[in-house]
Every structure is written in C-alpha cells, then in structure tokens.
Design a protein around this motif. Structure first.
Motif, PDB file in Angstrom:
ATOM      1  N   ARG A 140     -20.291  21.301  55.434  1.00 45.48           N
ATOM      2  CA  ARG A 140     -20.699  22.686  55.568  1.00 45.48           C
ATOM      3  C   ARG A 140     -21.136  22.989  56.998  1.00 45.48           C
ATOM      4  NH1 ARG A 140     -22.924  20.452  51.292  1.00 45.48           N
ATOM      5  NH2 ARG A 140     -24.961  20.227  52.324  1.00 45.48           N
ATOM      6  N   LYS A 141     -21.085  24.250  57.347  1.00 43.38           N
ATOM      7  CA  LYS A 141     -21.585  24.751  58.638  1.00 43.38           C
ATOM      8  C   LYS A 141     -20.988  23.996  59.830  1.00 43.38           C
ATOM      9  CE  LYS A 141     -25.991  26.193  56.582  1.00 43.38           C
ATOM     10  NZ  LYS A 141     -27.468  26.068  56.642  1.00 43.38           N
ATOM     11  N   LEU A 142     -19.700  23.706  59.757  1.00 44.43           N
ATOM     12  CA  LEU A 142     -19.028  23.040  60.868  1.00 44.43           C
ATOM     13  C   LEU A 142     -19.032  23.954  62.095  1.00 44.43           C
ATOM     14  CD1 LEU A 142     -16.012  21.414  59.031  1.00 44.43           C
ATOM     15  CD2 LEU A 142     -17.573  20.188  60.550  1.00 44.43           C
ATOM     16  N   LYS A 143     -19.496  23.417  63.219  1.00 43.94           N
ATOM     17  CA  LYS A 143     -19.555  24.213  64.436  1.00 43.94           C
ATOM     18  C   LYS A 143     -19.310  23.308  65.633  1.00 43.94           C
ATOM     19  CE  LYS A 143     -22.444  27.540  66.941  1.00 43.94           C
ATOM     20  NZ  LYS A 143     -23.779  28.204  66.992  1.00 43.94           N
ATOM     21  N   PHE A 144     -18.293  23.618  66.400  1.00 45.21           N
ATOM     22  CA  PHE A 144     -17.951  22.838  67.589  1.00 45.21           C
ATOM     23  C   PHE A 144     -18.487  23.567  68.819  1.00 45.21           C
ATOM     24  CE2 PHE A 144     -14.294  21.518  70.572  1.00 45.21           C
ATOM     25  CZ  PHE A 144     -15.086  20.528  71.131  1.00 45.21           C
ATOM     26  N   ILE A 145     -19.461  22.964  69.491  1.00 45.98           N
ATOM     27  CA  ILE A 145     -20.038  23.557  70.698  1.00 45.98           C
ATOM     28  C   ILE A 145     -19.407  22.860  71.892  1.00 45.98           C
ATOM     29  CG2 ILE A 145     -22.185  24.152  71.886  1.00 45.98           C
ATOM     30  CD1 ILE A 145     -23.652  23.796  69.266  1.00 45.98           C
ATOM     31  N   ALA A 146     -18.258  23.378  72.321  1.00 44.51           N
ATOM     32  CA  ALA A 146     -17.445  22.701  73.332  1.00 44.51           C
ATOM     33  C   ALA A 146     -18.015  22.820  74.730  1.00 44.51           C
ATOM     34  CB  ALA A 146     -16.014  23.258  73.305  1.00 44.51           C
ATOM     35  N   ASN A 203     -36.700   5.427  64.368  1.00 42.55           N
ATOM     36  CA  ASN A 203     -37.628   5.457  63.230  1.00 42.55           C
ATOM     37  C   ASN A 203     -38.764   6.447  63.475  1.00 42.55           C
ATOM     38  OD1 ASN A 203     -38.602   4.797  60.696  1.00 42.55           O
ATOM     39  ND2 ASN A 203     -39.773   3.037  61.406  1.00 42.55           N
ATOM     40  N   LEU A 204     -38.416   7.576  64.070  1.00 43.10           N
ATOM     41  CA  LEU A 204     -39.387   8.641  64.306  1.00 43.10           C
ATOM     42  C   LEU A 204     -38.987   9.908  63.560  1.00 43.10           C
ATOM     43  CD1 LEU A 204     -39.972   8.192  68.159  1.00 43.10           C
ATOM     44  CD2 LEU A 204     -41.441   7.397  66.294  1.00 43.10           C
ATOM     45  N   PHE A 205     -38.171   9.760  62.505  1.00 45.57           N
ATOM     46  CA  PHE A 205     -37.695  10.933  61.780  1.00 45.57           C
ATOM     47  C   PHE A 205     -38.485  11.123  60.489  1.00 45.57           C
ATOM     48  CE2 PHE A 205     -35.620   7.637  59.459  1.00 45.57           C
ATOM     49  CZ  PHE A 205     -35.198   8.151  58.229  1.00 45.57           C
ATOM     50  N   THR A 206     -38.559  12.376  60.047  1.00 42.34           N
ATOM     51  CA  THR A 206     -39.173  12.690  58.764  1.00 42.34           C
ATOM     52  C   THR A 206     -38.076  12.785  57.715  1.00 42.34           C
ATOM     53  OG1 THR A 206     -38.975  15.088  59.030  1.00 42.34           O
ATOM     54  CG2 THR A 206     -40.946  14.032  59.950  1.00 42.34           C
ATOM     55  N   LYS A 207     -38.471  12.959  56.480  1.00 41.99           N
ATOM     56  CA  LYS A 207     -37.485  13.033  55.405  1.00 41.99           C
ATOM     57  C   LYS A 207     -36.558  14.241  55.554  1.00 41.99           C
ATOM     58  CE  LYS A 207     -39.149  13.803  51.265  1.00 41.99           C
ATOM     59  NZ  LYS A 207     -39.111  12.394  50.906  1.00 41.99           N
ATOM     60  N   TRP A 208     -36.949  15.208  56.408  1.00 46.39           N
ATOM     61  CA  TRP A 208     -36.091  16.371  56.659  1.00 46.39           C
ATOM     62  C   TRP A 208     -35.346  16.247  57.984  1.00 46.39           C
ATOM     63  CZ3 TRP A 208     -41.285  16.690  55.310  1.00 46.39           C
ATOM     64  CH2 TRP A 208     -41.536  17.028  53.984  1.00 46.39           C
ATOM     65  N   GLY A 209     -35.473  15.108  58.645  1.00 49.35           N
ATOM     66  CA  GLY A 209     -34.907  14.949  59.976  1.00 49.35           C
ATOM     67  C   GLY A 209     -33.390  14.971  59.995  1.00 49.35           C
ATOM     68  N   TRP A 254     -33.368   7.174  53.539  1.00 46.77           N
ATOM     69  CA  TRP A 254     -32.581   6.254  54.367  1.00 46.77           C
ATOM     70  C   TRP A 254     -31.160   6.146  53.825  1.00 46.77           C
ATOM     71  CZ3 TRP A 254     -34.124   4.099  58.883  1.00 46.77           C
ATOM     72  CH2 TRP A 254     -35.492   4.067  59.168  1.00 46.77           C
ATOM     73  N   SER A 255     -31.057   5.938  52.512  1.00 49.25           N
ATOM     74  CA  SER A 255     -29.748   5.722  51.902  1.00 49.25           C
ATOM     75  C   SER A 255     -28.820   6.911  52.095  1.00 49.25           C
ATOM     76  CB  SER A 255     -29.912   5.428  50.406  1.00 49.25           C
ATOM     77  OG  SER A 255     -30.660   4.250  50.204  1.00 49.25           O
ATOM     78  N   PHE A 256     -29.370   8.125  51.988  1.00 49.66           N
ATOM     79  CA  PHE A 256     -28.548   9.320  52.174  1.00 49.66           C
ATOM     80  C   PHE A 256     -27.904   9.320  53.562  1.00 49.66           C
ATOM     81  CE2 PHE A 256     -31.642  11.731  49.188  1.00 49.66           C
ATOM     82  CZ  PHE A 256     -31.057  11.132  48.095  1.00 49.66           C
ATOM     83  N   ARG A 257     -28.672   8.950  54.560  1.00 43.78           N
ATOM     84  CA  ARG A 257     -28.146   8.931  55.927  1.00 43.78           C
ATOM     85  C   ARG A 257     -27.145   7.796  56.132  1.00 43.78           C
ATOM     86  NH1 ARG A 257     -32.653  11.452  55.435  1.00 43.78           N
ATOM     87  NH2 ARG A 257     -33.198  13.199  56.824  1.00 43.78           N
ATOM     88  N   PHE A 258     -27.397   6.665  55.465  1.00 42.16           N
ATOM     89  CA  PHE A 258     -26.421   5.574  55.543  1.00 42.16           C
ATOM     90  C   PHE A 258     -25.070   6.022  54.977  1.00 42.16           C
ATOM     91  CE2 PHE A 258     -30.254   2.634  54.665  1.00 42.16           C
ATOM     92  CZ  PHE A 258     -30.650   2.739  55.975  1.00 42.16           C
ATOM     93  N   GLN A 259     -25.121   6.756  53.882  1.00 41.45           N
ATOM     94  CA  GLN A 259     -23.887   7.220  53.247  1.00 41.45           C
ATOM     95  C   GLN A 259     -23.112   8.148  54.177  1.00 41.45           C
ATOM     96  OE1 GLN A 259     -24.606   8.817  49.286  1.00 41.45           O
ATOM     97  NE2 GLN A 259     -26.224   7.300  48.935  1.00 41.45           N
ATOM     98  N   ILE A 260     -23.833   9.040  54.858  1.00 38.63           N
ATOM     99  CA  ILE A 260     -23.170   9.954  55.791  1.00 38.63           C
ATOM    100  C   ILE A 260     -22.534   9.173  56.944  1.00 38.63           C
ATOM    101  CG2 ILE A 260     -23.563  11.811  57.468  1.00 38.63           C
ATOM    102  CD1 ILE A 260     -25.728  12.889  55.585  1.00 38.63           C
ATOM    103  N   GLY A 303     -24.118  17.719  56.266  1.00 35.64           N
ATOM    104  CA  GLY A 303     -23.506  16.771  55.348  1.00 35.64           C
ATOM    105  C   GLY A 303     -24.142  16.805  53.980  1.00 35.64           C
ATOM    106  N   SER A 304     -23.927  15.756  53.236  1.00 33.97           N
ATOM    107  CA  SER A 304     -24.509  15.644  51.901  1.00 33.97           C
ATOM    108  C   SER A 304     -26.028  15.693  51.997  1.00 33.97           C
ATOM    109  CB  SER A 304     -24.072  14.333  51.251  1.00 33.97           C
ATOM    110  OG  SER A 304     -22.662  14.211  51.260  1.00 33.97           O
ATOM    111  N   TYR A 305     -26.643  16.146  50.912  1.00 32.70           N
ATOM    112  CA  TYR A 305     -28.105  16.193  50.806  1.00 32.70           C
ATOM    113  C   TYR A 305     -28.726  17.124  51.854  1.00 32.70           C
ATOM    114  CZ  TYR A 305     -26.481  11.857  48.705  1.00 32.70           C
ATOM    115  OH  TYR A 305     -25.752  10.925  47.997  1.00 32.70           O
ATOM    116  N   ASN A 306     -27.946  18.089  52.346  1.00 37.97           N
ATOM    117  CA  ASN A 306     -28.426  19.098  53.295  1.00 37.97           C
ATOM    118  C   ASN A 306     -28.977  18.496  54.591  1.00 37.97           C
ATOM    119  OD1 ASN A 306     -27.868  21.228  51.432  1.00 37.97           O
ATOM    120  ND2 ASN A 306     -29.786  20.771  50.369  1.00 37.97           N
ATOM    121  N   ILE A 307     -28.394  17.398  55.011  1.00 38.05           N
ATOM    122  CA  ILE A 307     -28.821  16.742  56.250  1.00 38.05           C
ATOM    123  C   ILE A 307     -27.958  17.254  57.406  1.00 38.05           C
ATOM    124  CG2 ILE A 307     -28.991  14.531  57.464  1.00 38.05           C
ATOM    125  CD1 ILE A 307     -29.508  13.240  54.726  1.00 38.05           C
ATOM    126  N   SER A 308     -28.608  17.831  58.414  1.00 39.30           N
ATOM    127  CA  SER A 308     -27.893  18.334  59.583  1.00 39.30           C
ATOM    128  C   SER A 308     -27.504  17.168  60.490  1.00 39.30           C
ATOM    129  CB  SER A 308     -28.769  19.316  60.364  1.00 39.30           C
ATOM    130  OG  SER A 308     -29.068  20.441  59.564  1.00 39.30           O
TER     131      SER A 308
END
Length: 438
Positions: free
Chosen positions: A105-111, A59-65, A25-31, A122-127
């Motif tokens: 990382r992996k910045l991609k703009f799908i216009a 609240n339907l996400f997993t730790k890799w969500g 949770w905290s990792f996502r809050f930071q992002i 972002g941080s902690y490899n969270i997409s």
C-alpha cells in the motif's frame, strides 16, 4: 508518593507499552524476507542483498517504528557508490516488481530526493523506506546499537524522547522539525555533558570520520571499524576509576529538557557536536561555514554533515516551546498520572491507560527463534568473548538517585530492554541484523 517517583513509574509504564514485542520483531522479519524474495526475482539484481538499518537495526525503534532497508548491489568485494541515476533506475525496477506482486500500500517513489527512496506500507501497517547501497546508514546503526552496551539508559531515554517528540509533533523532518536520528544524537550529547558523564565523546569510541574509512574491501573496512569500536567500548566499560552517574530516567529526562530549553538562543551561535561532546562556536568552526541552518547537530560519523538541516527557524521556536512547556508541567508541585501521560506520549500510548481493564502489554524477554533464517541486528558477534561481558545484558536492578558524584567500582544497573536478537550470518557478507523467521 513524591512527584519524581510518580514520574519515574509513569515513564516506565510508557516504555513498557512502546517497547516492541516478539511479534513486532517477527512482523518486520517477514517484511524483510518478502523484499528479499522480490529483489531476488529481478534479473538485473541477482546477487544483491537486502539489509535493514536505522532504528530497527540499532534497536531504538518502538512497536510503531518504521523499517529502513538498503538494497546492496553486487560489485565484487569492494565498496562502491552508484550514481543517483543508477539508484533511480534500480528503484524503478523494484517499484515495478512490487506492483506486479501486489499487496503493498501507499507505494511512492521519491526519485529527486537527496537520497532516492521507495516508500510503501507493508503488512501490519509498517511503513518502509528502501534506498540503494546505504552502507553508511548500516554502520551508523551498528555503532548506536553498540553504544547501548556502555549504559542501557541510553536506549530508554531515546525511546522516551522520541515518543515525547511525536506527541508534540516535533519529530518529523518533512514538516521542518527533528528527525529521529537527530533526537538520538541530542540524547547522546546530553549524556555526554552530564556531571559525571554517562557516555564519552564519540571520538573515544571511533576516533575518525567513519564515512571516510568506508573504502576498499567491504569486509575489511567493516571489521576494522567494528574492532576499533569494540576495543574502545571494552576499555570504557572496564575503567574502574570512571565516575558513575546513577540518575533515574525521570531525572535524566528533566535535565534533558533543561539543557535544551534555550535551544533557540544558542542555535544561532553554537552547534551541537557529539563527536567532541561539546557545544562548538559556529563562526570559528571552518567545517560548518558558511552557516545556513537554523540548528546544527553534527553527524559524528559523517562530519561535517548536519543531521538537523531540515529544521526551520519557525519550527525551532515550536521545538523550544514544547521543551519549556513540558519541563514546566513535569516540575510542577501538583501532578497526577492522567496529567503526565498525555505530556509524555501520544494517544496511541495513552489509550492503554484510559481503560484500567486493559493492562499495558508486558515486556518480552525472548528472542526470535535461533533456528530461523538469517537476518541480524548490528550486535557484535564477538563482543561477548572480547569484552568479557554477556552480549545480552542482565535484568535491571533497582537503583537509587544520587545528586552527588560517587567513585564506584560497580557497573551502573541497567534499565529494561526490548528483546535483542542474537547474531548470525548474513546473506552474502558479514553484517549484523535481527534474525528473520521462516
């Protein structure tokens, strides 16, 4: 130990690993806070807010969500829908600001997507996916979050089905299979069509097309939807005459597989409608014609949109094959743990069980700090007092299987849940999100 007890224990262990911890949770809050700081530094976006939605907010996400973010542009108090070119322009500015700051990382703009999106890691490899003014996505996430108040098995079954689908490579809309929202709706439909039902038709929670009611003053529109859902969920939970289905999670998953095993043959003539809680004939449903999809799973909050519109005919066959193969293994007479785990989850989970010396991580029952800055899940701030129930559900009790319908006054016991942050105030408007840590 019989095979169903073994399956139930294995499922519980998989969910124990997949459930997000306090750190997740905290990792996502930071992002989220990092994105807010960047958006706040862009001159043309002063006053814009940054709002999470999707599986994180429901609240339907997993730790890799992954993490879905909407940048809400300031335009007085009224709900607005900027054009596609305006959204593209805003995301271009955000992209420049991200590149200037660095660290993404992996910045991609799908216009040119139907909904323009800025993707990054972002941080902690969270997409993460960023879109503009996705109020409908936020409201859908809230309602999915509230549905869990009716029966906590909804969340557990969604988590399990998503992990199973990923393990079989059928949870990827880009490759022509099912997106996570469609999977969640399939779970809802399954729980609606059991005997006795666990969830009601969604028209009993919100009797209308929610997307059409998101007009006018934003706070008024949101509160109206919240109040209607709150009153109906309270009514459903308080109905002492309601038949209670006490099936275990393993029984619910097996019946889920049985229900959709013939999805290929039915998809050509029938669509799945969680709003009514029924299969509906495509050729008689004028909202769905002309039919051009391999599979139709109607969005109950944005009718008649098809949430499975990206599913291709070939991939629908693969989905059906995965369902049938899994069902065959789970009901086989000879089972062991090492056989079950790879069928239900991918290597990112099964590796926890291959090394006995490394225990599965525990479930955390603690929320992020109440003194932290504001970000919040779509929990109804007033639901505790309005419904007469605690906002945070009690600890799960042991339940027993029953193949017969029973009329009981007691509430069904609820499965274990991941930490659900308490409500707080929003940046600019009253929206419900997980709190972010300072």
């Amino acid at each position: 130990m019989n095979r169903y007890n073994l399956l139930d224990l294995t499922i519980r262990d998989i969910l124990r690993v997949a459930n997000p911890s306090k750190d997740d949770w905290s990792f996502r809050f930071q992002i989220i806070n990092e994105i807010r700081a960047i958006v706040g530094s862009i001159e043309n976006l002063r006053g814009a807010t940054v709002e999470p939605f999707g599986s994180f907010a429901s609240n339907l996400f997993t730790k890799w969500g992954d993490l879905d973010i909407s940048i809400e542009l300031q335009n007085g108090t009224y709900i607005t829908s900027p054009g596609k070119k305006h959204k593209q322009s805003v995301l271009q500015e955000v992209l420049k600001a991200f590149r200037k700051k660095g660290g993404f990382r992996k910045l991609k703009f799908i216009a040119n997507a139907r909904v323009p999106i800025l993707k990054f890691e972002g941080s902690y490899n969270i997409s993460c996916d960023i879109s503009i003014n996705n109020l409908s996505g936020q409201m859908k996430s809230k309602i999915l979050f509230w549905i869990n108040e009716i029966d906590g098995r909804f969340r557990d079954l969604v988590m399990l089905v998503k992990e199973w689908a990923k393990a079989h490579h059928i949870n990827d809309s880009k490759s022509g299979t099912l997106n996570s929202y469609s999977l969640s709706l399939l779970v809802i439909f399954h729980l609606q069509t059991l005997v006795p039902a666990i969830l009601p038709p969604l028209r009993e929670i919100y009797p209308g097309n929610m997307i059409d009611d998101l007009t006018g003053v934003r706070t008024v529109a949101e509160k109206n939807i919240e109040d209607i859902c709150a009153a109906n969920i309270h009514r459903i939970r308080s109905d002492r005459s309601r038949l209670i289905n006490r099936s275990t999670l393993s029984a619910l998953f097996i019946s889920f597989l049985m229900k959709f095993a013939d999805i290929c043959s039915r998809a050509s003539t029938q669509g799945i409608c969680p709003y009514s809680g029924q299969l509906e004939d495509i050729h008689t449903n004028m909202r769905w014609l002309p039919r051009t999809y391999a599979l139709f799973v109607e969005d109950p909050f944005e009718q008649p949109a098809n949430t499975a519109r990206t599913v291709s005919s070939n991939q629908l066959i693969r989905i059906s094959q995965a369902i049938q193969a899994t069902h065959g293994i789970l009901v086989a007479a000879n089972q062991d743990r090492t056989c079950l785990i790879p069928v239900l989850a991918g290597p990112h989970i099964s590796r926890f069980f291959m090394r006995p010396s490394v225990p599965a991580p525990p479930l955390f029952n603690q929320f992020p700090s109440r003194t932290s800055s504001s970000t919040q899940l779509p929990s109804r701030a007033s639901s505790s007092s309005r419904n007469g129930h605690r906002t945070h559900p009690p600890q799960r009790k042991k339940t027993q299987d029953s193949s017969q319908d029973k009329r009981l006054d007691k509430r069904p016991t609820e499965p274990s849940k991941s930490p659900t942050p308490p409500p707080s105030t929003s940046q600019k408007q009253q929206v419900w999100r997980p709190r972010s840590e300072s």
